[in-house]
Design an enzyme around this catalytic site. Sequence first.
Site, short mmCIF file in Angstrom:
data_model
loop_
_atom_site.label_atom_id
_atom_site.label_comp_id
_atom_site.label_asym_id
_atom_site.label_seq_id
_atom_site.Cartn_x
_atom_site.Cartn_y
_atom_site.Cartn_z
CE LYS A 125 -2.31 -1.46 3.67
NZ LYS A 125 -1.81 -2.83 3.76
CB THR A 126 3.70 2.36 2.18
OG1 THR A 126 2.90 2.12 3.33
CG2 THR A 126 4.50 3.61 2.37
CG ASP A 140 -0.06 3.15 7.03
OD1 ASP A 140 -0.96 2.45 6.55
OD2 ASP A 140 1.12 2.78 7.12
CB THR A 192 -5.14 -3.81 8.05
OG1 THR A 192 -5.32 -3.11 9.27
CG2 THR A 192 -3.71 -3.68 7.60
NE ARG A 225 6.50 -4.55 5.88
CZ ARG A 225 5.33 -3.92 6.01
NH1 ARG A 225 4.33 -4.51 6.65
NH2 ARG A 225 5.16 -2.73 5.52
N1 LIG Z 1 4.06 -5.27 -5.95
C1 LIG Z 1 5.25 -5.34 -5.40
N2 LIG Z 1 6.32 -5.70 -6.12
C2 LIG Z 1 7.53 -5.81 -5.54
N3 LIG Z 1 7.78 -5.58 -4.23
C3 LIG Z 1 6.76 -5.20 -3.47
C4 LIG Z 1 5.45 -5.06 -4.00
N4 LIG Z 1 4.62 -4.68 -3.00
C5 LIG Z 1 5.36 -4.60 -1.90
N5 LIG Z 1 6.66 -4.90 -2.17
C6 LIG Z 1 7.74 -4.98 -1.19
O1 LIG Z 1 7.16 -5.19 0.10
C7 LIG Z 1 7.59 -4.21 1.03
C8 LIG Z 1 6.43 -3.83 1.90
O2 LIG Z 1 5.47 -3.09 1.16
P1 LIG Z 1 4.68 -1.84 1.79
O3 LIG Z 1 5.46 -1.22 2.90
O4 LIG Z 1 4.30 -0.96 0.66
O5 LIG Z 1 3.42 -2.58 2.36
P2 LIG Z 1 2.12 -1.95 3.09
O6 LIG Z 1 0.93 -2.56 2.41
O7 LIG Z 1 2.22 -0.48 3.09
O8 LIG Z 1 2.23 -2.53 4.56
P3 LIG Z 1 1.56 -1.94 5.93
O9 LIG Z 1 0.09 -2.26 5.86
O10 LIG Z 1 2.24 -2.72 6.99
O11 LIG Z 1 1.86 -0.49 5.98
C9 LIG Z 1 8.16 -3.08 0.18
O12 LIG Z 1 9.30 -2.52 0.78
C10 LIG Z 1 8.55 -3.72 -1.13
O13 LIG Z 1 9.89 -4.09 -1.12
MG LIG Z 2 2.52 0.79 4.75
#
Ligand SMILES: Nc1ncnc2c1ncn2[C@@H]1O[C@H](COP(=O)(O)OP(=O)(O)OP(=O)(O)O)[C@@H](O)[C@H]1O
Ligand SMILES: [Mg+2]
Length: 346
Positions: free
Chosen positions: A85-86, A130, A179, A238
């Site tokens: 998401k981030t 977030d 989430t 992650r």
């Molecule tokens: N589609 C993707 N392709 C490649 N790597 C990805 C992808 N999505 C996420 N990642 C990897 O996963 C890691 C975690 O992603 P991110 O921090 O964006 O998740 P999030 O959904 O924001 O999590 P949270 O809900 O905990 O904030 C990123 O640092 C990245 O390396």
């Molecule tokens: Mg995030």
Amino acid sequence: MAIASSLDSSQHATKNNNTLKEGVTEKKQHITEKKFERGLRPESFSEFIGQETLVNNLQVFISGAKKRKEPLSHMLLSGPPGLGKTTLSGIIAYEMGGNLRITSGPALEKSGDLAALLTSLKDNDILFIDEIHRLKKPLEEMLYSAMEDFAIDLIVGKGAGAKSMRLSLPPFTLIGATTKLGSIAGPLRDRFGNIAKFQFYEENEMQKIVERTAKILEIGIEPNASKKISLASRSTPRISNRIVRQLRDFAHAENLSVINDETCRIGFTALGIDNLGLDEHDREYLRLIVETFGNQPVGISTLCAAYSEEKETIEEIIEPYLLQKGLLRRTPQGRVVTDAGKEVVV
Ligand SMILES: Nc1ncnc2c1ncn2[C@@H]1O[C@H](COP(=O)(O)OP(=O)(O)OP(=O)(O)O)[C@@H](O)[C@H]1O
Ligand SMILES: [Mg+2]
């Protein structure tokens, strides 16, 4: 007495120092994790793997907004942690040519915190909140006019002399991440032009993500090993990033420049990594249905009471991965554990 008190204070000093040290170590670890994550974060759509429908739609919305020279509609991104998401918000900001301003629901304490943030935004900025489901009610209400009219109303002064003042904001896009989609109040949810749900990654997408991570971390990986890691990563980038990083150490310990089957076998055992990516909560939940309810279909409210969790948590955090793995089934009569799921709990 003097000696005793000086001993006491030095003991305190040591204790405080230790706590301080622990705090600093934890902070350092956190910073290292963040740096590690940043280094692996895809920066453009071309690097972002999977979530095809979401990405295709988003590209259409971005190109439309750019043509009209308007900000992108506000977006709500929902899905389990660590799915990107981030990362995607960073890509949106890059594509829209604005800055990404990141905050979170729990970090915003007072209305003034949010007002300060909103009024500091520049044209085309993306404000990323977030855990938006944890935003306090008065702050959530401030967002209503910010999102709809690009303005906020502030009360200036106190008592009888208090006046309401309207401040206009630059055109910006709010991206809320959550989430727990079910915990977002209707009026807030309705103000988002797009509500996008992140899906768990398919096995072949996870494998690509694992291989991309290995490449960035400058370690070779055999196809068998990248497959094993994909299966053990809860369909979550992650988690796969963390496993690749840990297995790189296991490979280096054996003077190998490649992660192979054997590295996975040794590393998974040493680190307690489950081949299916399950954790104790997953097993406990499945066991509850199989053992306590004899695997007869169980309704969600009964499960909430027996598992002591809220409905949203069960439906949005615990169950999606079990459903995706085919270990659990939702039937009109209630939840049942599949044969594959029963094998996991015996
Ligand atoms: N589609 C993707 N392709 C490649 N790597 C990805 C992808 N999505 C996420 N990642 C990897 O996963 C890691 C975690 O992603 P991110 O921090 O964006 O998740 P999030 O959904 O924001 O999590 P949270 O809900 O905990 O904030 C990123 O640092 C990245 O390396
Ligand atoms: Mg995030």
